[in-house]
Scaffold this motif. Sequence first.
Motif, PDB file in Angstrom:
ATOM      1  N   ALA A  43      -5.433  -0.249  -5.217  1.00  0.00           N
ATOM      2  CA  ALA A  43      -5.788   0.878  -4.351  1.00  0.00           C
ATOM      3  C   ALA A  43      -5.532   0.559  -2.882  1.00  0.00           C
ATOM      4  O   ALA A  43      -5.016   1.395  -2.133  1.00  0.00           O
ATOM      5  N   THR A  44      -5.862  -0.655  -2.475  1.00  0.00           N
ATOM      6  CA  THR A  44      -5.692  -1.055  -1.078  1.00  0.00           C
ATOM      7  C   THR A  44      -4.231  -1.005  -0.651  1.00  0.00           C
ATOM      8  O   THR A  44      -3.909  -0.648   0.487  1.00  0.00           O
ATOM      9  N   ASN A  45      -3.319  -1.359  -1.573  1.00  0.00           N
ATOM     10  CA  ASN A  45      -1.897  -1.437  -1.227  1.00  0.00           C
ATOM     11  C   ASN A  45      -1.134  -0.140  -1.484  1.00  0.00           C
ATOM     12  O   ASN A  45       0.053  -0.059  -1.176  1.00  0.00           O
ATOM     13  N   HIS A  46      -1.818   0.878  -2.022  1.00  0.00           N
ATOM     14  CA  HIS A  46      -1.100   2.074  -2.473  1.00  0.00           C
ATOM     15  C   HIS A  46      -0.365   2.790  -1.343  1.00  0.00           C
ATOM     16  O   HIS A  46       0.805   3.189  -1.492  1.00  0.00           O
ATOM     17  N   GLU A  47      -1.004   2.983  -0.209  1.00  0.00           N
ATOM     18  CA  GLU A  47      -0.378   3.724   0.890  1.00  0.00           C
ATOM     19  C   GLU A  47       0.852   2.996   1.416  1.00  0.00           C
ATOM     20  O   GLU A  47       1.915   3.593   1.600  1.00  0.00           O
ATOM     21  N   ALA A  48       0.698   1.679   1.652  1.00  0.00           N
ATOM     22  CA  ALA A  48       1.833   0.900   2.158  1.00  0.00           C
ATOM     23  C   ALA A  48       2.953   0.829   1.122  1.00  0.00           C
ATOM     24  O   ALA A  48       4.133   0.897   1.466  1.00  0.00           O
ATOM     25  N   LEU A  49       2.578   0.703  -0.147  1.00  0.00           N
ATOM     26  CA  LEU A  49       3.575   0.677  -1.216  1.00  0.00           C
ATOM     27  C   LEU A  49       4.352   1.983  -1.258  1.00  0.00           C
ATOM     28  O   LEU A  49       5.588   1.990  -1.379  1.00  0.00           O
ATOM     29  N   SER A  50       3.663   3.103  -1.124  1.00  0.00           N
ATOM     30  CA  SER A  50       4.318   4.411  -1.159  1.00  0.00           C
ATOM     31  C   SER A  50       5.242   4.617   0.032  1.00  0.00           C
ATOM     32  O   SER A  50       6.140   5.455  -0.005  1.00  0.00           O
ATOM     33  N   SER A  51       5.020   3.844   1.090  1.00  0.00           N
ATOM     34  CA  SER A  51       5.879   3.926   2.278  1.00  0.00           C
ATOM     35  C   SER A  51       7.068   2.969   2.202  1.00  0.00           C
ATOM     36  O   SER A  51       7.887   2.938   3.118  1.00  0.00           O
ATOM     37  N   GLY A  52       7.114   2.164   1.143  1.00  0.00           N
ATOM     38  CA  GLY A  52       8.267   1.282   0.942  1.00  0.00           C
ATOM     39  C   GLY A  52       8.077  -0.149   1.366  1.00  0.00           C
ATOM     40  O   GLY A  52       9.057  -0.914   1.416  1.00  0.00           O
ATOM     41  N   ASP A  53       6.855  -0.557   1.673  1.00  0.00           N
ATOM     42  CA  ASP A  53       6.593  -1.917   2.144  1.00  0.00           C
ATOM     43  C   ASP A  53       6.800  -2.930   1.009  1.00  0.00           C
ATOM     44  O   ASP A  53       6.069  -2.913   0.020  1.00  0.00           O
ATOM     45  N   PRO A  54       7.777  -3.860   1.128  1.00  0.00           N
ATOM     46  CA  PRO A  54       8.024  -4.845   0.075  1.00  0.00           C
ATOM     47  C   PRO A  54       6.825  -5.763  -0.184  1.00  0.00           C
ATOM     48  O   PRO A  54       6.591  -6.166  -1.324  1.00  0.00           O
ATOM     49  N   ALA A  55       6.067  -6.096   0.870  1.00  0.00           N
ATOM     50  CA  ALA A  55       4.904  -6.970   0.692  1.00  0.00           C
ATOM     51  C   ALA A  55       3.838  -6.281  -0.154  1.00  0.00           C
ATOM     52  O   ALA A  55       3.211  -6.906  -1.023  1.00  0.00           O
ATOM     53  N   ALA A  56       3.615  -4.988   0.087  1.00  0.00           N
ATOM     54  CA  ALA A  56       2.639  -4.235  -0.698  1.00  0.00           C
ATOM     55  C   ALA A  56       3.088  -4.127  -2.153  1.00  0.00           C
ATOM     56  O   ALA A  56       2.265  -4.179  -3.075  1.00  0.00           O
ATOM     57  N   LEU A  57       4.386  -3.986  -2.358  1.00  0.00           N
ATOM     58  CA  LEU A  57       4.924  -3.954  -3.714  1.00  0.00           C
ATOM     59  C   LEU A  57       4.636  -5.269  -4.432  1.00  0.00           C
ATOM     60  O   LEU A  57       4.184  -5.285  -5.588  1.00  0.00           O
ATOM     61  N   HIS A  58       4.884  -6.366  -3.747  1.00  0.00           N
ATOM     62  CA  HIS A  58       4.650  -7.688  -4.333  1.00  0.00           C
ATOM     63  C   HIS A  58       3.177  -7.887  -4.675  1.00  0.00           C
ATOM     64  O   HIS A  58       2.829  -8.348  -5.770  1.00  0.00           O
ATOM     65  N   GLN A  59       2.300  -7.503  -3.747  1.00  0.00           N
ATOM     66  CA  GLN A  59       0.862  -7.673  -3.983  1.00  0.00           C
ATOM     67  C   GLN A  59       0.366  -6.780  -5.119  1.00  0.00           C
ATOM     68  O   GLN A  59      -0.493  -7.181  -5.903  1.00  0.00           O
ATOM     69  N   THR A  60       0.927  -5.589  -5.236  1.00  0.00           N
ATOM     70  CA  THR A  60       0.544  -4.703  -6.332  1.00  0.00           C
ATOM     71  C   THR A  60       0.963  -5.280  -7.671  1.00  0.00           C
ATOM     72  O   THR A  60       0.193  -5.252  -8.651  1.00  0.00           O
ATOM     73  N   ARG A  61       2.157  -5.828  -7.739  1.00  0.00           N
ATOM     74  CA  ARG A  61       2.611  -6.439  -8.992  1.00  0.00           C
ATOM     75  C   ARG A  61       1.745  -7.636  -9.375  1.00  0.00           C
ATOM     76  O   ARG A  61       1.427  -7.833 -10.550  1.00  0.00           O
ATOM     77  N   ILE A  62       1.351  -8.426  -8.387  1.00  0.00           N
ATOM     78  CA  ILE A  62       0.473  -9.561  -8.669  1.00  0.00           C
ATOM     79  C   ILE A  62      -0.865  -9.066  -9.212  1.00  0.00           C
ATOM     80  O   ILE A  62      -1.397  -9.595 -10.192  1.00  0.00           O
ATOM     81  N   ALA A  63      -1.410  -8.038  -8.569  1.00  0.00           N
ATOM     82  CA  ALA A  63      -2.706  -7.497  -9.007  1.00  0.00           C
ATOM     83  C   ALA A  63      -2.629  -6.999 -10.447  1.00  0.00           C
ATOM     84  O   ALA A  63      -3.553  -7.229 -11.253  1.00  0.00           O
ATOM     85  N   LEU A  64      -1.542  -6.338 -10.808  1.00  0.00           N
ATOM     86  CA  LEU A  64      -1.404  -5.818 -12.167  1.00  0.00           C
ATOM     87  C   LEU A  64      -1.147  -6.938 -13.169  1.00  0.00           C
ATOM     88  O   LEU A  64      -1.580  -6.864 -14.323  1.00  0.00           O
ATOM     89  N   THR A  65      -0.437  -7.982 -12.742  1.00  0.00           N
ATOM     90  CA  THR A  65      -0.240  -9.130 -13.627  1.00  0.00           C
ATOM     91  C   THR A  65      -1.564  -9.837 -13.879  1.00  0.00           C
ATOM     92  O   THR A  65      -1.865 -10.269 -15.004  1.00  0.00           O
ATOM     93  N   ARG A  66      -2.377  -9.962 -12.833  1.00  0.00           N
ATOM     94  CA  ARG A  66      -3.705 -10.554 -12.989  1.00  0.00           C
ATOM     95  C   ARG A  66      -4.574  -9.691 -13.911  1.00  0.00           C
ATOM     96  O   ARG A  66      -5.328 -10.201 -14.740  1.00  0.00           O
ATOM     97  N   LEU A  67      -4.463  -8.382 -13.754  1.00  0.00           N
ATOM     98  CA  LEU A  67      -5.228  -7.461 -14.597  1.00  0.00           C
ATOM     99  C   LEU A  67      -4.865  -7.663 -16.072  1.00  0.00           C
ATOM    100  O   LEU A  67      -5.746  -7.772 -16.940  1.00  0.00           O
TER     101      LEU A  67
END
Length: 299
Positions: A43-67
């Motif tokens: 949730a925290t990275n969603h806005e930045a991810l939707s704007s195209g931020d590569p770092a937010a994309l990476h952090q989201t993938r890590i969060a989902l892998t951890r999940l």
Amino acid sequence: MTLAASPDRERVVRPKRARHLSEAMRCETAFRLILSECLEEVATNHEALSSGDPAALHQTRIALTRLKAAIAFYGPMVADSEWTRLKSELKWLSAHLGATRDLDVAIENSKGLPEERMLQTARTDAFDALREALQSDRYWQWFDGMWDWVGSGPWTTRQDPRAAQRRAVPVSVFHARRLARWHGKLCQKSRGLQGMGKNKRHRVRLASKRLRYAIEFSEGGLPPDEYASWRIILKHLRKGQQLLGELNDDEVRRGLLESVDAPAQRAHERKAKHQRVHERKRKSRLLRHAAAVYRKISS
């Protein structure tokens, strides 16, 4: 289940909270804390991810892998029909995230090379599809459904004695037993690493990630002296994951180049035999170092 949200509706992001596991904590409580942390990171990275931020994309993938690692770790305690459905939707989301992330890594490894522009074009297309997915009702149904499942899914109300017992097992008991099992499986899978094909090596990499995250989840849930031993293994896992990740990035990049412009790539390869020699030497070196790391993990 919570009703789907309109893509235009402002989302209410649940505030982050510290996660503290303790040795006597029930497994069901620990699971909820760990999953909540992962979903809060998404949730925290969603806005930045939707704007195209590569770092937010990476952090989201890590969060989902951890999940996914946490759900696999707790396995039988949480497996139910609702998770089966949510897992299918997560696979859909992960495919979009992975396609864009693979291109980000390939672009970073192609700076200044002729193929960089081709990869940038492919990245634009992949991100457009990802952004559309992130703004869809399907995504929000999945996200809200995950929160509902963590808090009150079928796994929380199963009344048979075995299910109730699994939920009530102290973290210190369950984590110690489960970590030992996962460690043993990884030791078996990593034997003969240097001679493995890419598919088997990829499975070793995934098992390494899961064990790494499981050890990180266990902080506070195991006696300090016991966790200290796992911290040593954790250090080696991070190094091994890095080495296997570099090998995987090289293979993914080659595949992407062939898919975005196969004729140009074949012509480029004919002109660059020395590059292929360099790649073979790099692969051999990375495998040699990775094999040494996994011998330490197994010792």
